[in-house]
Design an enzyme around this catalytic site. Structure first.
Site, short mmCIF file in Angstrom:
data_model
loop_
_atom_site.label_atom_id
_atom_site.label_comp_id
_atom_site.label_asym_id
_atom_site.label_seq_id
_atom_site.Cartn_x
_atom_site.Cartn_y
_atom_site.Cartn_z
N LYS A 22 73.24 51.31 47.85
CA LYS A 22 74.15 51.28 46.70
C LYS A 22 74.70 52.69 46.44
CE LYS A 22 72.54 51.65 42.36
NZ LYS A 22 73.16 52.65 41.49
N ASN A 23 73.81 53.69 46.43
CA ASN A 23 74.24 55.03 46.04
C ASN A 23 75.11 55.71 47.09
OD1 ASN A 23 72.94 54.68 43.66
ND2 ASN A 23 71.33 56.21 44.01
N CYS A 125 73.28 56.91 28.05
CA CYS A 125 72.60 56.20 29.12
C CYS A 125 71.14 56.11 28.77
CB CYS A 125 72.78 56.98 30.41
SG CYS A 125 71.75 56.38 31.72
N ARG A 130 72.34 62.85 30.44
CA ARG A 130 73.19 62.87 31.63
C ARG A 130 74.60 63.43 31.39
NH1 ARG A 130 71.77 57.41 34.99
NH2 ARG A 130 72.21 58.65 36.78
N ASP A 315 64.23 57.89 41.54
CA ASP A 315 64.53 56.45 41.58
C ASP A 315 63.34 55.61 42.08
OD1 ASP A 315 67.01 56.93 40.57
OD2 ASP A 315 68.09 56.64 42.45
N ARG A 407 72.09 45.02 39.30
CA ARG A 407 72.98 46.15 39.54
C ARG A 407 72.63 46.82 40.87
NH1 ARG A 407 72.41 50.52 35.57
NH2 ARG A 407 73.68 51.40 37.21
C1 UD1 Z 1 72.40 59.98 41.08
C2 UD1 Z 1 71.99 58.57 41.44
C3 UD1 Z 1 70.78 58.13 40.65
C4 UD1 Z 1 69.64 59.14 40.80
C5 UD1 Z 1 70.14 60.55 40.51
C6 UD1 Z 1 69.10 61.62 40.83
C7 UD1 Z 1 73.96 57.40 42.18
C8 UD1 Z 1 74.99 56.36 41.90
N1 UD1 Z 1 73.08 57.67 41.21
O1 UD1 Z 1 72.76 59.96 39.70
O2 UD1 Z 1 70.36 56.85 41.13
O3 UD1 Z 1 68.61 58.83 39.91
O4 UD1 Z 1 71.30 60.86 41.31
O5 UD1 Z 1 68.67 61.51 42.15
O6 UD1 Z 1 73.93 57.98 43.24
N2 UD1 Z 1 73.20 66.99 35.25
C9 UD1 Z 1 73.69 67.98 34.42
N3 UD1 Z 1 75.05 68.17 34.40
C10 UD1 Z 1 75.90 67.46 35.20
C11 UD1 Z 1 75.38 66.47 36.05
C12 UD1 Z 1 74.01 66.27 36.06
O7 UD1 Z 1 72.95 68.64 33.70
O8 UD1 Z 1 77.12 67.70 35.14
C13 UD1 Z 1 71.74 66.75 35.27
C14 UD1 Z 1 71.35 65.33 34.88
O9 UD1 Z 1 71.28 65.17 33.48
C15 UD1 Z 1 70.00 65.18 35.55
C16 UD1 Z 1 70.17 66.00 36.83
O10 UD1 Z 1 71.29 66.87 36.61
O11 UD1 Z 1 69.02 65.78 34.77
C17 UD1 Z 1 70.44 65.18 38.07
O12 UD1 Z 1 71.51 64.29 37.83
P1 UD1 Z 1 72.49 63.81 39.00
O13 UD1 Z 1 71.92 64.23 40.31
O14 UD1 Z 1 73.87 64.27 38.68
O15 UD1 Z 1 72.41 62.24 38.86
P2 UD1 Z 1 73.56 61.19 39.08
O16 UD1 Z 1 74.53 61.69 40.08
O17 UD1 Z 1 74.07 60.75 37.76
#
Ligand code: UD1
Length: 429
Positions: A22-23, A125, A130, A315, A407
């Site tokens: 999915k990811n 969320c 996030r 995850d 999902r």
């Molecule tokens: C993706 C995955 C999700 C997984 C996560 C971490 C998909 C669709 N989703 O989510 O399943 O759990 O990676 O492996 O691939 N953060 C910030 N600022 C930002 C962006 C992120 O502070 O602009 C923080 C987030 O709050 C979190 C950390 O960075 O604490 C990691 O988040 P991120 O790797 O961005 O997760 P997603 O891409 O949302």
């Protein structure tokens, strides 16, 4: 609303086919916005999130044709042909983005191709705040002018995006995808340091290479991207879902038995499988997948902390916790990626689990028995941890709010019941 009914107790034996990730499927689909030519994706999983993104992309003007419909018992992925000849709408509305966070990643590609984009902020969320600050800083470095208005990100780059040197202060999968996708159509070279190394990022980079982008450092934390003004179409197969793989591996560790997970690869989740081996489960590579065996004996406790790839994935945290509820001793799991990703703890307690939470750390004292009960899914990965616990519990467990499960897990109950699990979906009609 559908529920899943489980009667716990039995071992699992047989074969489970692993779906496309999915990811990876989501950002690969989004990458099709970068070209007017056709992008064909094979092995796309049939999931609610994929279908929602398909609707979002259609809204932007993408033409999507699907073939290879999954039919039971042939659980093969679908093939998506995506053609974004013209992007007719550069806005991604709140009603859609708020339902799936990854749809925010259309921002980079639409901005890069159309020089403007308006994308709703994803909003709250269940598993933490996030934020998207890293996405926006990265795109600004590529030359975007960004304003936030009315809950929307308004991004403009009247002269197009240009290459930049970006050092992320924190590893973010989503920010890496967004900037990587935008950099593919930016003028000149972009370097991303401290990029996420998740295999799904590598899969997107591999597609971009097929589309004509030169990328160095795929699979490492430094990506060097030479942007092009026009990208070609391409054909690509979505890589196997390592989270689904790890989840089923933990199911077998929990129930005991002997199951071959097919069409997947050990190296995608080496760390999680090492943890599983430490619990007393045997993990063996096969020609086309991974064999998971646990015959008898106790489940050994472990101490684990979640980390960006190649560390133990957040995850799989909830699933490991479910397994540890029945361990022979005390386990400690620390969640370092997301705050508040412990929603499953209360529900696991309803089945008799003994879990103490202190900040980002859960201490799980293994119990002799779990007992079935009605429980409620709270998010995608938490919901499958309840299924694992239900399979270990004595008696009947029903899991409500199954839409969370749909999902991200394709035909979960069918895959499990084929291996002997007593699990069925109760449709609300
Ligand atoms: C993706 C995955 C999700 C997984 C996560 C971490 C998909 C669709 N989703 O989510 O399943 O759990 O990676 O492996 O691939 N953060 C910030 N600022 C930002 C962006 C992120 O502070 O602009 C923080 C987030 O709050 C979190 C950390 O960075 O604490 C990691 O988040 P991120 O790797 O961005 O997760 P997603 O891409 O949302």
């Amino acid at each position: 609303m559908d529920r899943i009914k489980i009667v716990g107790g039995g071992e699992l034996n047989g074969t489970i086919p692993i779906s496309g990730a999915k990811n990876a499927a989501l950002p690969l689909m989004i990458a099709s916005l970068l070209t007017a030519d056709r992008v064909t994706l094979k092995n796309v999983p049939n999931l609610a999130d994929v279908n929602l993104l398909a609707r979002i992309l259609r809204n932007h003007g993408t033409d999507l044709a699907v073939d290879g419909k999954r039919t039971s018992p042939n659980l093969q992925g679908e093939t998506f042909h995506l053609t974004a000849r013209d992007i007719v709408d550069t806005t991604a509305p709140y009603e859609m983005v708020s339902r799936m966070r990854a749809s925010f990643w259309v921002l980079g590609p639409i901005l890069a191709r159309m020089r403007q984009a308006k994308v709703s902020l994803p909003g709250g969320c269940a598993i933490g705040t996030r934020p998207v600050d890293l996405h926006l800083t990265g795109l600004k470095a590529l030359g975007a002018e960004i304003e936030i208005d009315g809950g929307y990100v308004l991004a403009k780059a009247p002269k197009g995006l240009h290459g930049a040197h970006i050092i992320f202060p924190k590893v973010s999968v989503g920010a890496t995808h967004n900037v990587l996708l935008a950099a593919a159509l930016a003028k000149g070279e972009t370097v991303i340091e401290n990029a996420a190394r998740e295999p799904e990022v590598g899969d997107v980079a591999a597609l971009l290479v097929k589309m004509g982008v030169q990328i160095e450092g795929i699979g490492t934390s430094t990506l060097r991207i030479q942007g092009r003004d026009r990208l070609d179409g391409a054909i690509h197969t979505v890589l196997p879902d390592r989270i689904e793989t790890g989840t089923f591996a933990m199911v077998v560790a929990a129930t005991g038995g002997d199951v071959v997970l097919e069409d997947t690869r050990i190296e995608l989740l080496q760390n999680a499988l090492d943890v599983l081996a430490a619990t007393g489960t045997t993990v063996t590579p096969t020609a086309s997948g991974i064999r998971i065996t646990r015959r008898k004996g106790e489940i050994e406790p472990v101490t684990v902390e979640t980390q960006p790839y190649p560390g133990f994935p957040t995850d799989l945290q909830a699933q490991l916790m479910a397994l540890m509820t029945r361990a022979h001793g005390t386990s400690v799991i620390r969640e370092t990626i997301f705050e508040n990703r412990f929603m499953h703890v209360q529900e696991l307690a309803r089945l008799g689990a003994d879990i103490q939470l202190h900040g980002d750390t859960a201490t799980i004292k293994g119990v002799k028995h779990l007992r079935g009960a009605p429980v409620m899914a709270t998010d995608l990965r938490a919901s499958v941890s309840l299924v694992i616990a239900g399979l270990m519990a004595e008696g009947e467990t029903t899991v409500g709010r199954v839409y969370h499960l749909d999902r991200g897990f394709e035909r979960l109950e069918e895959k499990l019941s084929r291996c002997g699990a007593n699990i069925e979906r109760l449709s609300s009609g």
